[in-house]
Write a protein that holds these residues in place. Structure first.
Motif, PDB file in Angstrom:
ATOM      1  N   VAL A 164       0.852  -1.191   0.000  1.00  0.00           N
ATOM      2  CA  VAL A 164       0.000   0.000   0.000  1.00  0.00           C
ATOM      3  C   VAL A 164       0.887   1.240   0.000  1.00  0.00           C
ATOM      4  O   VAL A 164       1.736   1.402   0.880  1.00  0.00           O
ATOM      5  CB  VAL A 164      -0.918   0.015   1.234  1.00  0.00           C
ATOM      6  CG1 VAL A 164      -1.741   1.299   1.267  1.00  0.00           C
ATOM      7  CG2 VAL A 164      -1.838  -1.196   1.220  1.00  0.00           C
ATOM      8  N   PRO A 165       0.738   2.134  -0.964  1.00  0.00           N
ATOM      9  CA  PRO A 165       1.672   3.259  -1.091  1.00  0.00           C
ATOM     10  C   PRO A 165       1.583   4.232   0.082  1.00  0.00           C
ATOM     11  O   PRO A 165       0.515   4.486   0.642  1.00  0.00           O
ATOM     12  CB  PRO A 165       1.238   3.947  -2.383  1.00  0.00           C
ATOM     13  CG  PRO A 165       0.443   2.921  -3.125  1.00  0.00           C
ATOM     14  CD  PRO A 165      -0.220   2.094  -2.079  1.00  0.00           C
ATOM     15  N   GLY A 166       2.729   4.787   0.428  1.00  0.00           N
ATOM     16  CA  GLY A 166       2.796   5.926   1.320  1.00  0.00           C
ATOM     17  C   GLY A 166       2.990   7.196   0.501  1.00  0.00           C
ATOM     18  O   GLY A 166       3.210   7.149  -0.708  1.00  0.00           O
ATOM     19  N   VAL A 167       2.895   8.334   1.164  1.00  0.00           N
ATOM     20  CA  VAL A 167       3.031   9.623   0.485  1.00  0.00           C
ATOM     21  C   VAL A 167       4.033  10.480   1.246  1.00  0.00           C
ATOM     22  O   VAL A 167       3.935  10.624   2.468  1.00  0.00           O
ATOM     23  CB  VAL A 167       1.692  10.379   0.389  1.00  0.00           C
ATOM     24  CG1 VAL A 167       1.842  11.605  -0.511  1.00  0.00           C
ATOM     25  CG2 VAL A 167       0.584   9.482  -0.115  1.00  0.00           C
ATOM     26  N   VAL A 168       4.989  11.045   0.526  1.00  0.00           N
ATOM     27  CA  VAL A 168       5.929  12.002   1.098  1.00  0.00           C
ATOM     28  C   VAL A 168       5.638  13.367   0.481  1.00  0.00           C
ATOM     29  O   VAL A 168       5.753  13.543  -0.736  1.00  0.00           O
ATOM     30  CB  VAL A 168       7.391  11.598   0.835  1.00  0.00           C
ATOM     31  CG1 VAL A 168       8.346  12.654   1.377  1.00  0.00           C
ATOM     32  CG2 VAL A 168       7.698  10.245   1.463  1.00  0.00           C
ATOM     33  N   PHE A 169       5.228  14.305   1.326  1.00  0.00           N
ATOM     34  CA  PHE A 169       4.960  15.675   0.890  1.00  0.00           C
ATOM     35  C   PHE A 169       6.179  16.528   1.238  1.00  0.00           C
ATOM     36  O   PHE A 169       6.558  16.632   2.403  1.00  0.00           O
ATOM     37  CB  PHE A 169       3.726  16.240   1.587  1.00  0.00           C
ATOM     38  CG  PHE A 169       2.467  15.449   1.366  1.00  0.00           C
ATOM     39  CD1 PHE A 169       1.761  15.547   0.182  1.00  0.00           C
ATOM     40  CD2 PHE A 169       1.972  14.598   2.354  1.00  0.00           C
ATOM     41  CE1 PHE A 169       0.596  14.825  -0.032  1.00  0.00           C
ATOM     42  CE2 PHE A 169       0.812  13.873   2.167  1.00  0.00           C
ATOM     43  CZ  PHE A 169       0.121  13.975   0.970  1.00  0.00           C
ATOM     44  N   LEU A 170       6.783  17.147   0.231  1.00  0.00           N
ATOM     45  CA  LEU A 170       7.966  17.976   0.412  1.00  0.00           C
ATOM     46  C   LEU A 170       7.595  19.417   0.099  1.00  0.00           C
ATOM     47  O   LEU A 170       7.313  19.753  -1.059  1.00  0.00           O
ATOM     48  CB  LEU A 170       9.100  17.504  -0.498  1.00  0.00           C
ATOM     49  CG  LEU A 170       9.516  16.034  -0.338  1.00  0.00           C
ATOM     50  CD1 LEU A 170      10.507  15.643  -1.427  1.00  0.00           C
ATOM     51  CD2 LEU A 170      10.089  15.773   1.046  1.00  0.00           C
ATOM     52  N   GLU A 171       7.563  20.253   1.114  1.00  0.00           N
ATOM     53  CA  GLU A 171       7.172  21.653   0.917  1.00  0.00           C
ATOM     54  C   GLU A 171       8.404  22.534   0.768  1.00  0.00           C
ATOM     55  O   GLU A 171       9.295  22.521   1.620  1.00  0.00           O
ATOM     56  CB  GLU A 171       6.336  22.146   2.094  1.00  0.00           C
ATOM     57  CG  GLU A 171       5.916  23.604   1.947  1.00  0.00           C
ATOM     58  CD  GLU A 171       5.257  24.177   3.182  1.00  0.00           C
ATOM     59  OE1 GLU A 171       5.791  25.160   3.744  1.00  0.00           O
ATOM     60  OE2 GLU A 171       4.209  23.627   3.595  1.00  0.00           O
ATOM     61  N   ILE A 172       8.461  23.306  -0.302  1.00  0.00           N
ATOM     62  CA  ILE A 172       9.486  24.336  -0.490  1.00  0.00           C
ATOM     63  C   ILE A 172       8.856  25.662  -0.086  1.00  0.00           C
ATOM     64  O   ILE A 172       8.029  26.214  -0.816  1.00  0.00           O
ATOM     65  CB  ILE A 172       9.989  24.397  -1.936  1.00  0.00           C
ATOM     66  CG1 ILE A 172      10.510  23.026  -2.392  1.00  0.00           C
ATOM     67  CG2 ILE A 172      11.095  25.447  -2.061  1.00  0.00           C
ATOM     68  CD1 ILE A 172      10.968  22.997  -3.840  1.00  0.00           C
ATOM     69  N   ASP A 173       9.237  26.155   1.043  1.00  0.00           N
ATOM     70  CA  ASP A 173       8.648  27.373   1.585  1.00  0.00           C
ATOM     71  C   ASP A 173       8.928  28.553   0.654  1.00  0.00           C
ATOM     72  O   ASP A 173      10.069  28.822   0.282  1.00  0.00           O
ATOM     73  CB  ASP A 173       9.263  27.627   2.969  1.00  0.00           C
ATOM     74  CG  ASP A 173       8.562  28.722   3.747  1.00  0.00           C
ATOM     75  OD1 ASP A 173       7.566  29.264   3.243  1.00  0.00           O
ATOM     76  OD2 ASP A 173       9.010  29.035   4.865  1.00  0.00           O
ATOM     77  N   GLY A 174       7.862  29.239   0.249  1.00  0.00           N
ATOM     78  CA  GLY A 174       7.997  30.519  -0.429  1.00  0.00           C
ATOM     79  C   GLY A 174       8.279  30.494  -1.915  1.00  0.00           C
ATOM     80  O   GLY A 174       8.560  31.542  -2.505  1.00  0.00           O
ATOM     81  N   LEU A 175       8.191  29.345  -2.571  1.00  0.00           N
ATOM     82  CA  LEU A 175       8.541  29.253  -3.999  1.00  0.00           C
ATOM     83  C   LEU A 175       7.285  29.373  -4.858  1.00  0.00           C
ATOM     84  O   LEU A 175       6.381  28.540  -4.776  1.00  0.00           O
ATOM     85  CB  LEU A 175       9.254  27.935  -4.280  1.00  0.00           C
ATOM     86  CG  LEU A 175       9.707  27.708  -5.725  1.00  0.00           C
ATOM     87  CD1 LEU A 175      10.719  28.757  -6.156  1.00  0.00           C
ATOM     88  CD2 LEU A 175      10.288  26.302  -5.884  1.00  0.00           C
TER      89      LEU A 175
END
Length: 687
Positions: A164-175
């Motif tokens: 079952v897939p997991g999710v990685v959310f990568l936030e680049i602040d301010g772009l």
């Protein structure tokens, strides 16, 4: 995704078979050789260190590698309070002791000597510095961090070993989306460019709420609601309390107010480097739950278990400070305009975010993946911090973005070794708009302008600093035993409080513990509103009339926000078509200021001005600050129409997670283009 990378397997019919991160003999030999060279350089530079010859250096390098494989992991396994601070210091001491032990061992007798602990500590830093340079020349063994994270994960226990897939959310602040598109075109984001070119990912734009800053955006994205967060700072007049989206107690209170059990990271997720936790099970460097930093926090073990990480981080920290000094001097010599304030503690802040915090968060993400956590949300603030002071697309700002992109490639590569397949989603919480500050343009601040027009009373002006300072300022203070209270949060003795939140200003008249109407303001301070609305660098005022309702006032006209009528020139004409609905929503907040002030925006020059000393800014409306992005796998679709508001983004992201991990649609739907339901998530689709 490269052609050689394993393709994710979705659903439950086919078992996911992760690879095992194996030791690469060639990489080990290169590392061994590089350490030997680094030891020779240290001996040449430091009079307290001596090595007979290069063969002796290789022998010492082998001993050091063996000790590094034993001692730092043992220290990382200790259950220490203040794990980050104490663990970092212990591993730094251990790095020096390892050299002393190597010198004392009989196998290196006569080949290597160190006079005392001080020379050993300096030698370890020199070795780290030379190793960093050699890694650029010969290439680094990126697998070492994956192997350590894999080993730590096995010891701590695998959470999800599943297809079952997991999710990685990568936030680049301010772009902002347009900046990312140019970075992809110009080679400043090669990893993300490859994803787009290969067709594995697609870019989508979303529009922030009026409070276009991380506190409001993360409340919406992670918790599903950012109601009554009018700016980065605001006053709650009934208690005369100043709230700030970077203060640990205030972030904890925001999470208490907005957490309803639908957080993006519920049911086993992890929060890395965020202001708010998204109701995650596990956190590191998360301001709303800073108490986790005071306790024994196993989230740092993978970072501390690699003995090279501490000295390498210190070396790169110093290098980043040098880069900042160089860039600042170059901007002065070239008379670059606009030019921000870059002195004081800022070089240290930049280095902390561009090296220390970034590497800690990447290490945490890798460990989360190796443990199989179902969802991870990590915020990287280095681009945002550099852009505030250098500008949106200056060379050092784009270099910060390129380094982030490089770490995303490492995270992408690590997926093949995780106990479950992972989707990668990259997004931003807002963009930034550029321009000389209000004070640079006028020689005085918004607080000074308000002060000179008051009938009576004194102004307390508060501006400067942003969400990054939570990570390495207020948060660190709290984590190391600070009181958790910041100065001036009690404003009960102030006559007037003026706050800056990017190009959004807030004026609170404290003579009443409620919001004053326009008629009351005009009666008590007849010069105030006319002076503000006629100022050339003010674009609009948001006030509430007892007779006309919510009004947007400009120098030559006004807009009635509730029915859309305009008298004279529309003060919102230069802003986006959705500006009126954003102002009307903010007007409904309980803690909206008596007067909300928006700076001017010039669409031809694409510039405005901040009411704090940041040349690239966010917090209000106008320009790229309201145009963040979502870079998502192509088989996870966004709903049709514009995506407006952070709560709508929450619905989309939580819908994807629900769909991937249950195989069915979410519990409800938050439509794009309008306010998102706090209880609903939009249905994603896998093709």
């Amino acid at each position: 995704m490269t052609a050689s990378a394993p393709q994710p397997v979705y659903g439950r019919s086919t078992a996911w078979r992760p690879e095992r991160p194996r030791l690469r003999v060639f990489a080990v030999l290169i590392s061994w050789f590089a350490t030997g060279v680094a030891l020779m350089v240290a001996a040449a530079l430091l009079p307290g260190v001596d090595i007979g010859n290069f063969w002796g250096a290789l022998l010492v390098a082998a001993v050091v590698a063996a000790l590094n494989a034993l001692i730092p992991p043992l220290l990382a396994a200790l259950r220490l309070p203040l794990t980050l601070v104490l663990g970092f210091l212990l591993v730094l001491i251990a790095d020096a002791l390892i050299l002393l032990i190597a010198a004392d061992l009989s196998v290196t007798d006569g080949a290597f000597s160190v006079d005392n602990f001080g020379w050993a500590l300096l030698a370890s830093l020199v070795v780290a510095a030379v190793s960093v340079v050699l890694a650029v020349i010969f290439g680094s063994d990126d697998m070492s961090s994956v192997r350590i994270a894999h080993r730590i994960a096995r010891r701590q226990g695998i959470i999800g070993e599943t297809d079952v897939p997991g999710v990685v959310f990568l936030e680049i602040d301010g772009l902002a989306l347009p900046v990312l598109r140019r970075a992809i075109r110009d080679g400043n984001a090669p990893t993300m460019a490859r994803w787009v070119a290969d067709g594995t990912h697609r870019l989508a734009e979303w529009e922030t709420d009026l409070s276009s800053q991380t506190g409001a955006s993360q409340a919406g994205i992670l918790l599903g609601s950012n109601e009554d967060i009018p700016a980065f700072r605001w006053v709650e007049k009934e208690t005369a309390t100043l709230m700030t989206c970077s203060a640990p107690p205030d972030c904890a209170e925001l999470e208490r107010r907005h957490g309803t059990g639908i957080g993006l990271l519920v049911d086993g997720g992890s929060s890395r480097g965020n202001l708010l936790s998204g109701e995650a099970e596990d956190v590191i460097l998360t301001v709303s739950r800073i108490e986790a930093e005071k306790k024994s926090n196993p989230g740092y073990r993978a970072f501390l278990a690699n003995g090279d990480n501490v000295t390498r981080t210190l070396v790169l920290f110093a290098w980043e400070v040098l880069l900042e000094w160089t860039a600042a001097l170059r901007a002065i010599r070239r008379d670059v305009r606009p030019r921000g304030h870059r002195g004081g503690a800022y070089p240290l802040m930049r280095a902390a975010l561009c090296v220390f915090v970034r590497d800690l968060i990447v290490s945490g993400v890798l460990t989360d993946m190796m443990r199989g956590r179902p969802a991870v949300y990590a915020t990287f603030s280095s681009y945002d911090e550099v852009a505030h002071h250098s500008g949106l697309e200056r060379a050092d700002t784009l270099e910060a973005l390129r380094k982030l992109d490089d770490h995303f490639a490492k995270i992408e590569h690590a997926r093949r070794y995780a106990p479950r397949p992972y989707e990668l989603v990259v997004l931003s919480d807002h963009g930034q708009t550029q321009g000389a500050t209000f004070k640079q343009r006028n020689g005085y601040g918004l607080d000074d302008l308000v002060q000179r027009t008051l009938a009576q009373g004194d102004v307390e002006g508060i501006a400067g600093g942003d969400e990054q300072h939570a990570m390495v300022g207020n948060a660190v203070s709290d984590a190391t035993g600070g009181t958790g209270k910041r100065p001036k949060n009690d404003v009960s003795d102030r006559d007037v409080v003026v706050l800056g939140s990017g190009n959004l200003g807030l004026v609170y008249l404290m003579e009443e513990r409620r919001r004053l109407t326009l008629e009351e303001i005009d009666e008590r301070h007849p010069e105030l509103v006319p002076a503000l609305r006629s100022h050339p660098h003010v674009g609009w005022l948001l006030v509430r009339s007892s007779e006309q309702g919510a009004l947007a006032l400009g120098a030559r006209g006004m807009r009635y926000l509730e029915d859309g009528r305009v008298e004279g020139e529309d003060p919102l004409a230069h802003f986006s078509p959705t500006a009126p609905q954003h102002l009307l929503r903010t007007d409904s907040f309980e803690h909206v200021a008596d007067i909300m002030v928006g700076s001017f925006y010039d669409p031809e020059l694409d510039e405005g001005c901040a009411f704090e000393e940041l040349i690239s800014f966010h917090g209000g409306i106008g320009g790229l600050q309201t145009r963040p992005f979502i870079l998502h796998p192509t088989h996870l679709q966004v709903p049709p129409g514009p995506i407006i508001g952070a709560a709508t983004v929450h619905g989309i992201l939580s819908g994807w997670r629900h769909l991937l991990q249950t195989g069915g649609p979410g519990a409800g739907r938050a439509e794009a283009g309008g306010p998102a339901s706090r209880e609903a998530a939009p249905v994603g689709r896998i093709e």
